[in-house]
Scaffold this motif. Structure first.
Motif, PDB file in Angstrom:
ATOM      1  N   ASP A 280       3.412  -5.733   7.504  1.00 34.93           N
ATOM      2  CA  ASP A 280       3.774  -7.036   6.945  1.00 34.93           C
ATOM      3  C   ASP A 280       2.646  -7.528   6.052  1.00 34.93           C
ATOM      4  N   SER A 281       2.818  -7.345   4.763  1.00 36.21           N
ATOM      5  CA  SER A 281       1.776  -7.698   3.796  1.00 36.21           C
ATOM      6  C   SER A 281       1.456  -9.191   3.817  1.00 36.21           C
ATOM      7  N   GLY A 282       2.507 -10.037   3.920  1.00 31.72           N
ATOM      8  CA  GLY A 282       2.291 -11.483   3.898  1.00 31.72           C
ATOM      9  C   GLY A 282       1.489 -11.963   5.090  1.00 31.72           C
ATOM     10  N   ALA A 283       1.787 -11.420   6.273  1.00 32.73           N
ATOM     11  CA  ALA A 283       1.061 -11.829   7.483  1.00 32.73           C
ATOM     12  C   ALA A 283      -0.399 -11.416   7.394  1.00 32.73           C
ATOM     13  N   CYS A 284      -0.640 -10.231   6.853  1.00 30.79           N
ATOM     14  CA  CYS A 284      -2.015  -9.745   6.719  1.00 30.79           C
ATOM     15  C   CYS A 284      -2.804 -10.617   5.741  1.00 30.79           C
ATOM     16  N   SER A 285      -2.171 -10.972   4.634  1.00 28.96           N
ATOM     17  CA  SER A 285      -2.832 -11.842   3.651  1.00 28.96           C
ATOM     18  C   SER A 285      -3.187 -13.193   4.252  1.00 28.96           C
ATOM     19  N   ASN A 310      -1.763   0.343   5.223  1.00 29.93           N
ATOM     20  CA  ASN A 310      -0.463   0.292   5.903  1.00 29.93           C
ATOM     21  C   ASN A 310       0.684  -0.221   5.046  1.00 29.93           C
ATOM     22  N   CYS A 311       0.378  -1.042   4.046  1.00 31.20           N
ATOM     23  CA  CYS A 311       1.453  -1.640   3.252  1.00 31.20           C
ATOM     24  C   CYS A 311       1.713  -0.776   2.015  1.00 31.20           C
ATOM     25  N   LYS A 312       2.953  -0.392   1.848  1.00 24.96           N
ATOM     26  CA  LYS A 312       3.299   0.508   0.746  1.00 24.96           C
ATOM     27  C   LYS A 312       3.134  -0.167  -0.605  1.00 24.96           C
ATOM     28  N   ARG A 313       3.523  -1.439  -0.670  1.00 22.94           N
ATOM     29  CA  ARG A 313       3.469  -2.146  -1.942  1.00 22.94           C
ATOM     30  C   ARG A 313       2.546  -3.349  -1.817  1.00 22.94           C
ATOM     31  N   HIS A 314       1.702  -3.547  -2.831  1.00 22.49           N
ATOM     32  CA  HIS A 314       0.758  -4.663  -2.818  1.00 22.49           C
ATOM     33  C   HIS A 314       1.132  -5.638  -3.929  1.00 22.49           C
ATOM     34  N   LEU A 315       1.527  -6.838  -3.519  1.00 24.10           N
ATOM     35  CA  LEU A 315       2.022  -7.837  -4.468  1.00 24.10           C
ATOM     36  C   LEU A 315       0.870  -8.565  -5.151  1.00 24.10           C
ATOM     37  N   ASN A 316       1.216  -9.257  -6.232  1.00 22.99           N
ATOM     38  CA  ASN A 316       0.209 -10.071  -6.914  1.00 22.99           C
ATOM     39  C   ASN A 316      -0.416 -11.099  -5.984  1.00 22.99           C
ATOM     40  N   THR A 317       0.420 -11.677  -5.099  1.00 26.35           N
ATOM     41  CA  THR A 317      -0.106 -12.699  -4.180  1.00 26.35           C
ATOM     42  C   THR A 317      -1.147 -12.111  -3.229  1.00 26.35           C
ATOM     43  N   ASP A 318      -1.004 -10.821  -2.862  1.00 22.49           N
ATOM     44  CA  ASP A 318      -2.004 -10.171  -2.004  1.00 22.49           C
ATOM     45  C   ASP A 318      -3.345 -10.091  -2.730  1.00 22.49           C
ATOM     46  N   TYR A 319      -3.286  -9.668  -4.003  1.00 23.97           N
ATOM     47  CA  TYR A 319      -4.521  -9.535  -4.781  1.00 23.97           C
ATOM     48  C   TYR A 319      -5.171 -10.897  -5.056  1.00 23.97           C
ATOM     49  N   THR A 320      -4.357 -11.876  -5.451  1.00 17.63           N
ATOM     50  CA  THR A 320      -4.938 -13.202  -5.755  1.00 17.63           C
ATOM     51  C   THR A 320      -5.558 -13.826  -4.514  1.00 17.63           C
ATOM     52  N   ASN A 321      -4.938 -13.616  -3.363  1.00 23.74           N
ATOM     53  CA  ASN A 321      -5.468 -14.153  -2.113  1.00 23.74           C
ATOM     54  C   ASN A 321      -6.839 -13.553  -1.822  1.00 23.74           C
ATOM     55  N   MET A 322      -6.938 -12.211  -1.913  1.00 25.05           N
ATOM     56  CA  MET A 322      -8.208 -11.537  -1.636  1.00 25.05           C
ATOM     57  C   MET A 322      -9.255 -11.900  -2.687  1.00 25.05           C
ATOM     58  N   LEU A 323      -8.841 -11.992  -3.940  1.00 24.31           N
ATOM     59  CA  LEU A 323      -9.771 -12.354  -5.009  1.00 24.31           C
ATOM     60  C   LEU A 323     -10.365 -13.741  -4.770  1.00 24.31           C
ATOM     61  N   ALA A 324      -9.516 -14.680  -4.362  1.00 24.22           N
ATOM     62  CA  ALA A 324      -9.987 -16.047  -4.097  1.00 24.22           C
ATOM     63  C   ALA A 324     -10.992 -16.068  -2.952  1.00 24.22           C
ATOM     64  N   VAL A 325     -10.761 -15.235  -1.932  1.00 22.81           N
ATOM     65  CA  VAL A 325     -11.686 -15.183  -0.793  1.00 22.81           C
ATOM     66  C   VAL A 325     -13.031 -14.595  -1.225  1.00 22.81           C
ATOM     67  N   LEU A 338     -12.183  -5.644  -7.786  1.00 24.48           N
ATOM     68  CA  LEU A 338     -10.807  -5.870  -7.354  1.00 24.48           C
ATOM     69  C   LEU A 338      -9.902  -6.171  -8.550  1.00 24.48           C
ATOM     70  N   LEU A 339     -10.448  -6.888  -9.540  1.00 25.60           N
ATOM     71  CA  LEU A 339      -9.672  -7.189 -10.744  1.00 25.60           C
ATOM     72  C   LEU A 339      -9.285  -5.900 -11.473  1.00 25.60           C
ATOM     73  N   ALA A 348       2.908  -6.989 -12.626  1.00 24.83           N
ATOM     74  CA  ALA A 348       3.078  -7.877 -13.778  1.00 24.83           C
ATOM     75  C   ALA A 348       1.833  -8.731 -13.979  1.00 24.83           C
ATOM     76  N   PHE A 349       1.514  -9.003 -15.257  1.00 24.51           N
ATOM     77  CA  PHE A 349       0.324  -9.811 -15.541  1.00 24.51           C
ATOM     78  C   PHE A 349       0.501 -11.228 -15.001  1.00 24.51           C
ATOM     79  N   ASN A 350      -0.607 -11.760 -14.485  1.00 28.09           N
ATOM     80  CA  ASN A 350      -0.585 -13.111 -13.931  1.00 28.09           C
ATOM     81  C   ASN A 350      -1.880 -13.806 -14.327  1.00 28.09           C
ATOM     82  N   PHE A 351      -1.758 -14.993 -14.933  1.00 28.99           N
ATOM     83  CA  PHE A 351      -2.937 -15.720 -15.409  1.00 28.99           C
ATOM     84  C   PHE A 351      -3.846 -16.183 -14.276  1.00 28.99           C
ATOM     85  N   LYS A 352      -3.332 -16.171 -13.034  1.00 30.62           N
ATOM     86  CA  LYS A 352      -4.151 -16.637 -11.913  1.00 30.62           C
ATOM     87  C   LYS A 352      -5.399 -15.776 -11.744  1.00 30.62           C
TER      88      LYS A 352
END
Length: 362
Positions: A280-285, A310-325, A338-339, A348-352
């Motif tokens: 569960d990618s969201g729970a881990c994030s 463990n997570c097959k697909r890594h969403l933009n929200t996973d990366y932005t969360n880790m980047l912010a931390v 990480l960037l 997909a590109f994200n300005f965040k």
């Protein structure tokens, strides 16, 4: 014996006569009485003048007009109308479900110019119009607002009117418009939709809404989880029910963190991780974010490695969360790495992403 009882009767009659003002009070008694009266008055604080709220609260009959009472109260020289008091009265009346009177006060303070209406005041007014005059009148009020007043609060108030009246098509179209304007960033609009689906018996759609909420980076609140739990319970979906209850443990941990109860937070996070689906990618994030708030770099990096494994697909929200931390930890070099990793992920590109790193540079 007879004379003593006669004297007693005479004294009693004289005393009664003086109290009734029929006989004069001797000078020494008058002075003593006056001094006692003055001392009593000095020891008792003067009665407080009635406030506008204390004047209006007893007038609970919905047919009672409040404007004449407000005008009468405001006409007194010692009384001062303050916008904070008027807003508080409207808020209290909504809480007490005195919507008609709340609308009357809101209209009065707007027309009289005692309160310069802000978007939040327009939102309250719109909601009250919906309660008393219906959705059509609420839409008219919303459409007549200036562009600068059509912010997230009035939009949210109109969405609440649609969901309250079970107008599914209008609610969904309005919700989509709010998303396009960037007004869906907290739990409240999602909660409105989940309440709508619950009230019309479409409980199976509730988990889809809370899943979208989390995908879009909005954090569910207690009300969100309560609606979701009830939806799973109604459908006897015990697997979903258990998962939601486990997820709520991380919510409990966040409250411990806010209360600076670190040991309680660590204990709760360990329990949440033990029950978490490792895929569960969201729970881990979410756990990464919470350990970030605790300032625990080693746990953050361990969980990130676990998520990547463990997570097959890594969403933009996973990366932005880790980047912010990482930026929070002032780990700029690791954030830059990480960037680069995200750039090679073909997401997909994200300005965040550059914005988060830019804040770190600043």
């Amino acid at each position: 014996m007879a004379s003593s009882s006669l004297f007693a009767v005479a004294r009693r009659l004289i005393s009664l006569g003086r109290r009734g003002g029929l006989l004069p009070v001797p000078p020494y008694r008058a002075v003593a009485s006056s001094s006692r009266s003055n001392s009593a008055e000095e020891g008792t604080p003067p009665a407080r003048p009635p406030t506008l709220g204390s004047t209006l609260w007893p007038l609970g009959n919905p047919c009672t007009l409040l404007v004449p009472e407000i005008d009468l109260w405001a006409a007194q020289p010692r009384n001062c109308l303050r916008d904070v008091d008027l807003r508080r009265i409207v808020k209290e009346m909504r809480t007490r479900l005195r919507h008609r009177q709340a609308l009357e006060v809101s209209e009065w303070m707007n027309i009289k110019g005692h309160v310069k209406f802000l978007p939040k005041d327009h939102a309250v007014h719109l909601d009250l119009i919906g309660h008393i005059h219906g959705v059509g009148a609420a839409e008219t009020y919303f459409n007549n607002l200036s562009d600068k007043d059509k912010t997230v609060k009035p939009y949210g108030a109109l969405l609440n009117c649609y969901t309250r009246e079970h107008l599914v098509d209008k609610a969904l179209a309005h919700f989509q418009k709010m998303k396009e304007l960037g007004f869906v960033f907290i739990a409240l609009p999602y909660n409105n939709l989940m309440s709508l689906y619950t009230n019309i018996g479409q409980h199976e759609l509730v988990p889809l809404v809370i899943a979208e909420m989390k995908r879009n980076g909005s954090v569910p609140d207690n009300f969100s989880y309560n609606i979701c739990i009830n939806a799973y319970g109604t459908r006897a979906n015990f697997f979903g029910l258990e998962n939601t209850l486990e997820e709520m443990e991380s919510v409990v941990a966040s409250h411990y963190i806010k209360g600076d109860l670190r040991e309680n937070a660590y204990s709760t996070l360990q329990k949440a991780e033990a029950k978490m689906d490792k895929k569960d990618s969201g729970a881990c994030s979410h756990l990464i974010s919470l350990h970030g708030h605790l300032g625990d770099k080693s746990e953050v990096k361990r969980l990130w490695a676990l998520q990547m494994l463990n997570c097959k697909r890594h969403l933009n929200t996973d990366y932005t969360n880790m980047l912010a931390v990482l930026v929070k930890f002032d780990e700029i070099a690791e954030a830059e790495d990480l960037l680069k990793e995200w750039e090679s992920s073909k997401n997909a590109f994200n300005f965040k992403f550059p914005n988060i790193l830019l804040k770190g540079y600043c």
